[in-house]
Design a protein around this motif. Structure first.
Motif, PDB file in Angstrom:
ATOM      1  N   ILE A 293      96.871  49.065  75.143  1.00  0.00           N
ATOM      2  CA  ILE A 293      96.758  47.634  75.446  1.00  0.00           C
ATOM      3  C   ILE A 293      95.935  46.926  74.385  1.00  0.00           C
ATOM      4  N   GLY A 294      94.832  47.557  73.969  1.00  0.00           N
ATOM      5  CA  GLY A 294      93.964  46.952  72.969  1.00  0.00           C
ATOM      6  C   GLY A 294      94.614  46.831  71.603  1.00  0.00           C
ATOM      7  N   ALA A 295      95.525  47.772  71.291  1.00  0.00           N
ATOM      8  CA  ALA A 295      96.170  47.760  69.977  1.00  0.00           C
ATOM      9  C   ALA A 295      97.216  46.660  69.857  1.00  0.00           C
ATOM     10  N   GLY A 296      97.737  46.190  70.960  1.00  0.00           N
ATOM     11  CA  GLY A 296      98.698  45.098  70.933  1.00  0.00           C
ATOM     12  C   GLY A 296      99.943  45.414  70.122  1.00  0.00           C
ATOM     13  N   ASP A 297     100.287  44.523  69.196  1.00  0.00           N
ATOM     14  CA  ASP A 297     101.514  44.656  68.424  1.00  0.00           C
ATOM     15  C   ASP A 297     101.471  45.795  67.409  1.00  0.00           C
ATOM     16  N   ARG A 298     100.314  46.394  67.185  1.00  0.00           N
ATOM     17  CA  ARG A 298     100.231  47.514  66.237  1.00  0.00           C
ATOM     18  C   ARG A 298     100.895  48.768  66.795  1.00  0.00           C
ATOM     19  N   VAL A 299     101.097  48.789  68.105  1.00  0.00           N
ATOM     20  CA  VAL A 299     101.767  49.914  68.746  1.00  0.00           C
ATOM     21  C   VAL A 299     103.239  49.580  68.919  1.00  0.00           C
ATOM     22  N   ASN A 300     104.096  50.539  68.622  1.00  0.00           N
ATOM     23  CA  ASN A 300     105.537  50.344  68.706  1.00  0.00           C
ATOM     24  C   ASN A 300     106.134  51.412  69.619  1.00  0.00           C
ATOM     25  N   LEU A 301     106.067  51.165  70.924  1.00  0.00           N
ATOM     26  CA  LEU A 301     106.569  52.109  71.911  1.00  0.00           C
ATOM     27  C   LEU A 301     107.649  51.434  72.750  1.00  0.00           C
ATOM     28  N   PRO A 302     108.868  52.018  72.804  1.00  0.00           N
ATOM     29  CA  PRO A 302     109.958  51.405  73.577  1.00  0.00           C
ATOM     30  C   PRO A 302     109.603  51.222  75.060  1.00  0.00           C
ATOM     31  N   GLU A 303     108.951  52.221  75.651  1.00  0.00           N
ATOM     32  CA  GLU A 303     108.510  52.158  77.048  1.00  0.00           C
ATOM     33  C   GLU A 303     106.993  52.320  77.037  1.00  0.00           C
ATOM     34  N   PRO A 304     106.242  51.254  76.783  1.00  0.00           N
ATOM     35  CA  PRO A 304     104.812  51.366  76.471  1.00  0.00           C
ATOM     36  C   PRO A 304     104.007  52.218  77.451  1.00  0.00           C
ATOM     37  N   GLN A 305     104.051  51.911  78.741  1.00  0.00           N
ATOM     38  CA  GLN A 305     103.211  52.646  79.683  1.00  0.00           C
ATOM     39  C   GLN A 305     103.651  54.094  79.818  1.00  0.00           C
ATOM     40  N   LEU A 306     104.944  54.313  79.962  1.00  0.00           N
ATOM     41  CA  LEU A 306     105.456  55.672  80.099  1.00  0.00           C
ATOM     42  C   LEU A 306     105.215  56.472  78.823  1.00  0.00           C
ATOM     43  N   ASP A 307     105.488  55.874  77.671  1.00  0.00           N
ATOM     44  CA  ASP A 307     105.321  56.594  76.410  1.00  0.00           C
ATOM     45  C   ASP A 307     103.854  56.949  76.159  1.00  0.00           C
ATOM     46  N   ALA A 308     102.941  56.037  76.509  1.00  0.00           N
ATOM     47  CA  ALA A 308     101.518  56.327  76.343  1.00  0.00           C
ATOM     48  C   ALA A 308     101.097  57.473  77.259  1.00  0.00           C
ATOM     49  N   TRP A 309     101.653  57.515  78.475  1.00  0.00           N
ATOM     50  CA  TRP A 309     101.360  58.630  79.373  1.00  0.00           C
ATOM     51  C   TRP A 309     101.859  59.942  78.790  1.00  0.00           C
ATOM     52  N   LEU A 310     103.068  59.949  78.272  1.00  0.00           N
ATOM     53  CA  LEU A 310     103.612  61.170  77.668  1.00  0.00           C
ATOM     54  C   LEU A 310     102.754  61.634  76.492  1.00  0.00           C
ATOM     55  N   ILE A 311     102.327  60.696  75.668  1.00  0.00           N
ATOM     56  CA  ILE A 311     101.476  61.046  74.533  1.00  0.00           C
ATOM     57  C   ILE A 311     100.154  61.642  75.024  1.00  0.00           C
ATOM     58  N   SER A 312      99.572  61.053  76.082  1.00  0.00           N
ATOM     59  CA  SER A 312      98.304  61.562  76.591  1.00  0.00           C
ATOM     60  C   SER A 312      98.446  62.993  77.100  1.00  0.00           C
ATOM     61  N   GLN A 313      99.563  63.308  77.756  1.00  0.00           N
ATOM     62  CA  GLN A 313      99.773  64.666  78.259  1.00  0.00           C
ATOM     63  C   GLN A 313      99.965  65.658  77.113  1.00  0.00           C
ATOM     64  N   MET A 314     100.702  65.248  76.093  1.00  0.00           N
ATOM     65  CA  MET A 314     100.892  66.115  74.933  1.00  0.00           C
ATOM     66  C   MET A 314      99.567  66.371  74.215  1.00  0.00           C
ATOM     67  N   LEU A 315      98.751  65.325  74.091  1.00  0.00           N
ATOM     68  CA  LEU A 315      97.465  65.480  73.414  1.00  0.00           C
ATOM     69  C   LEU A 315      96.536  66.390  74.207  1.00  0.00           C
ATOM     70  N   PHE A 316      96.551  66.270  75.533  1.00  0.00           N
ATOM     71  CA  PHE A 316      95.705  67.120  76.358  1.00  0.00           C
ATOM     72  C   PHE A 316      96.035  68.585  76.113  1.00  0.00           C
ATOM     73  N   ASN A 317      97.319  68.928  76.150  1.00  0.00           N
ATOM     74  CA  ASN A 317      97.716  70.311  75.911  1.00  0.00           C
ATOM     75  C   ASN A 317      97.412  70.744  74.487  1.00  0.00           C
ATOM     76  N   ALA A 318      97.640  69.858  73.521  1.00  0.00           N
ATOM     77  CA  ALA A 318      97.399  70.207  72.124  1.00  0.00           C
ATOM     78  C   ALA A 318      95.923  70.474  71.863  1.00  0.00           C
ATOM     79  N   MET A 319      95.038  69.659  72.447  1.00  0.00           N
ATOM     80  CA  MET A 319      93.604  69.893  72.258  1.00  0.00           C
ATOM     81  C   MET A 319      93.196  71.249  72.825  1.00  0.00           C
ATOM     82  N   PHE A 320      93.765  71.632  73.967  1.00  0.00           N
ATOM     83  CA  PHE A 320      93.474  72.945  74.528  1.00  0.00           C
ATOM     84  C   PHE A 320      93.966  74.060  73.605  1.00  0.00           C
ATOM     85  N   GLU A 321      95.164  73.908  73.064  1.00  0.00           N
ATOM     86  CA  GLU A 321      95.695  74.933  72.160  1.00  0.00           C
ATOM     87  C   GLU A 321      94.776  75.116  70.954  1.00  0.00           C
ATOM     88  N   ILE A 322      94.296  74.008  70.392  1.00  0.00           N
ATOM     89  CA  ILE A 322      93.405  74.082  69.238  1.00  0.00           C
ATOM     90  C   ILE A 322      92.087  74.724  69.647  1.00  0.00           C
TER      91      ILE A 322
END
Length: 240
Positions: free
Chosen positions: A165-194
């Motif tokens: 929300i804070g990034a505004g137009d700098r973010v380019n996501l077709p489905e903003p809320q859903l896509d941000a949720w998907l990214i957050s889940q991927m990042l959570f798993n990736a941080m654990f893997e690292i």
């Protein structure tokens, strides 16, 4: 490293382990002295797990390390699993606190620097000495069924949504809320893997840099420009 190890562990955790009622403390401390006792017990559990396997952990070893009697330990915790659950909850709270602090610190950074700083802070929190969460994730995966774990995942989603929300137009996501949720889940798993220790093929700093680059691309639809990136990956933070 087995790719997707964290994902497989999470899936397995939903099918194994003791019931959640078995993981609750016997009672909660009300006075400062009692809270200090419980904290000593949980810290002793973390110290033992930092230096030995989960299967060797016992209530006797925890009480001895904490400097309390076994009777005092059982006054608050019915078994070792409930102590581990309390340790997991504390680790999750530290992770969320570290991510919230990092999110505040990104103000004034470039978008790429902010993403990288957030990821570095998360990995550092997961590998901090008092966390031992990665060991528990591998050796006692029932911890991933705890409410604190799911609350931590939800907190990361809230942080990602706030950043979106804070990034505004700098973010380019077709489905903003859903896509941000998907990214957050991927990042959570990736941080654990690292954090679990994928260092065979690349240094953790380099892996976090690449994860930040991929996250930037997913969020903006382009790769970061050279001037938006520090010349070399910063070293991972060290948290006590």
């Amino acid at each position: 490293m087995g790719v997707g190890r964290a994902h497989r562990i999470v899936g397995a955790a939903s099918r194994i382990g003791p019931p959640l009622t078995f993981l609750r403390p016997r009672k909660l401390p009300q006075q400062a002295r009692a809270r200090a006792t419980v904290e000593a017990i949980v810290d002793a559990c973390a110290e033992l797990l930092a230096n030995g396997p989960y299967e060797a952990l016992t209530t006797n070893s925890i009480s001895e390390r904490a400097g309390v009697s076994i009777g005092t330990l059982y006054e608050y915790f019915p078994n070792r699993e409930s102590i581990v659950a309390a340790l997991t909850a504390a680790s999750c709270r530290r992770l969320v606190a570290a991510l919230l602090k990092a999110a505040r610190e990104t103000r004034g950074m470039s978008d790429f620097e902010g993403i990288e700083h957030l990821l570095r802070s998360g990995v550092a929190a997961l590998t901090a000495p008092k966390s031992v969460f990665c060991r528990l994730m591998l050796e006692a995966p029932f911890v991933l069924r705890l409410p604190a774990f799911h609350e931590a995942r939800a907190a990361l989603d809230e942080i990602c949504q706030s950043i979106r929300i804070g990034a505004g137009d700098r973010v380019n996501l077709p489905e903003p809320q859903l896509d941000a949720w998907l990214i957050s889940q991927m990042l959570f798993n990736a941080m654990f893997e690292i954090a679990i220790g994928w260092t065979e093929e690349a240094e953790p700093d380099v892996v976090v840099r690449e994860l930040a680059r991929l996250t930037f691309r997913m969020a903006t639809g382009r790769d970061p420009r050279p001037e938006e990136m520090p010349s070399s990956p910063p070293r991972l933070l060290s948290l006590s």
